[in-house]
Design an enzyme around this catalytic site. Sequence first.
Site, PDB file in Angstrom:
ATOM      1  N   ASP A  53       0.838  -1.207   0.000  1.00 22.82           N
ATOM      2  CA  ASP A  53       0.000   0.000   0.000  1.00 22.82           C
ATOM      3  C   ASP A  53       0.870   1.253   0.000  1.00 22.82           C
ATOM      4  O   ASP A  53       0.360   2.374  -0.037  1.00 22.82           O
ATOM      5  CB  ASP A  53      -1.015  -0.008   1.158  1.00 22.82           C
ATOM      6  CG  ASP A  53      -0.363  -0.069   2.526  1.00 22.82           C
ATOM      7  OD1 ASP A  53       0.875  -0.215   2.602  1.00 22.82           O
ATOM      8  OD2 ASP A  53      -1.102   0.017   3.530  1.00 22.82           O
ATOM      9  N   SER A  54       2.216   1.059  -0.005  1.00 27.68           N
ATOM     10  CA  SER A  54       3.124   2.177  -0.275  1.00 27.68           C
ATOM     11  C   SER A  54       2.863   2.735  -1.670  1.00 27.68           C
ATOM     12  O   SER A  54       3.347   3.819  -2.003  1.00 27.68           O
ATOM     13  CB  SER A  54       4.588   1.731  -0.131  1.00 27.68           C
ATOM     14  OG  SER A  54       4.814   0.529  -0.848  1.00 27.68           O
ATOM     15  N   GLU A 124      -1.543  -5.302   8.755  1.00 25.53           N
ATOM     16  CA  GLU A 124      -0.781  -4.665   9.832  1.00 25.53           C
ATOM     17  C   GLU A 124      -1.497  -4.855  11.171  1.00 25.53           C
ATOM     18  O   GLU A 124      -2.699  -4.571  11.274  1.00 25.53           O
ATOM     19  CB  GLU A 124      -0.625  -3.162   9.555  1.00 25.53           C
ATOM     20  CG  GLU A 124       0.229  -2.870   8.335  1.00 25.53           C
ATOM     21  CD  GLU A 124       0.410  -1.379   8.065  1.00 25.53           C
ATOM     22  OE1 GLU A 124       0.021  -0.545   8.923  1.00 25.53           O
ATOM     23  OE2 GLU A 124       0.935  -1.050   6.994  1.00 25.53           O
ATOM     24  N   GLU A 191       8.970  -3.960  10.787  1.00 27.23           N
ATOM     25  CA  GLU A 191       9.428  -2.695  10.204  1.00 27.23           C
ATOM     26  C   GLU A 191       9.993  -1.767  11.271  1.00 27.23           C
ATOM     27  O   GLU A 191       9.348  -1.487  12.294  1.00 27.23           O
ATOM     28  CB  GLU A 191       8.262  -2.012   9.462  1.00 27.23           C
ATOM     29  CG  GLU A 191       8.668  -0.682   8.841  1.00 27.23           C
ATOM     30  CD  GLU A 191       7.695  -0.155   7.797  1.00 27.23           C
ATOM     31  OE1 GLU A 191       6.743  -0.865   7.425  1.00 27.23           O
ATOM     32  OE2 GLU A 191       7.908   0.989   7.351  1.00 27.23           O
TER      33      GLU A 191
HETATM   34  O1  KIV Z   1       3.561  -1.067   1.714  1.00 28.45           O
HETATM   35  C1  KIV Z   1       4.736  -1.459   1.749  1.00 28.45           C
HETATM   36  O2  KIV Z   1       5.543  -1.192   0.841  1.00 28.45           O
HETATM   37  C2  KIV Z   1       5.163  -2.249   2.896  1.00 28.45           C
HETATM   38  C3  KIV Z   1       6.619  -2.557   3.024  1.00 28.45           C
HETATM   39  C4  KIV Z   1       7.367  -1.361   3.462  1.00 28.45           C
HETATM   40  C5  KIV Z   1       6.864  -3.711   3.920  1.00 28.45           C
HETATM   41  O3  KIV Z   1       4.370  -2.607   3.697  1.00 28.45           O
END
Ligand code: KIV
Length: 273
Positions: A53-54, A124, A191
């Site tokens: 979700d980044s 998460e 993380e």
């Molecule tokens: O959304 C993402 O890219 C992540 C990674 C940083 C583990 O959750």
Amino acid sequence: MSMHGSSKAKKVTTHVLQEMKLHGDKIAMITAYDYSMARIIDTTGIDIVLVGDSASNVMAGNESTLPITLDQMIYHATSVVKAINRALIVVDMPFGTYQGNSREAMSSAIRIMKETGAHAIKMEGGSEIIESVRRILSAGIPVMGHLGLMPQSIHKFGTYVVRATEEEEAGKLVEDARLLEEAGCFAIVLEKIPARLAANVTSQLRVPVIGIGAGAGVDGQVLVLHDMLGIIQDFSPRFLRRYHNLFEEIKGAVQNYTEDVKNKNFPNEREQY
Ligand code: KIV
């Protein structure tokens, strides 16, 4: 040879990842959000591709991961799945699609699996979401946990600093990791937590632990593609190793093209019909 690479490549499964941990083989994981990048990535021997979700930050330009929707995640994941032949594909459950109740969580996870063809989902949280984790697992959907700095909780944390430096938060993290493993998660992302704590959790768990900013004592590493390629330049945490300066490379190429067009150097006689 299929259109999307060698069909003979040995596919990475959750079972393969478990074997890797047993043999001490490190697991490499990276994010991808689109077909073209995913095609390159799958030729590298990468083990896990995360449709993170980044995407909310690096693809959509949002300040946090909170705004991205389930439909948008499904769009990104569908594009990535078409390009990947070998790696295990994990898709982030976006904020608001699983925290409410386990029924909603289940239907969000089912949509991701049905509409994208991905292999697993990531969520998460620990004890707060364990009911949802169990329900999704009961439908046969592999779940990857995510503890430590959880970007979907940024407004609770208030900052992106390293997590679990205090005993209480570290204790909860260890408990949550155990809970996720007991529930049946196939792997856990940690993380931005102290390396010693991450190594401690890794030695206690049977399932692989993938770190980002969690030191070297874990079973594998994950980075955000656009960060490690140097496309995004205004994000420089200590844990980020930049393997390229693609921002400058792309900038230079587009500058050259713009100049060529303006100076009437493009197209030349060989580049026309
Ligand atoms: O959304 C993402 O890219 C992540 C990674 C940083 C583990 O959750």
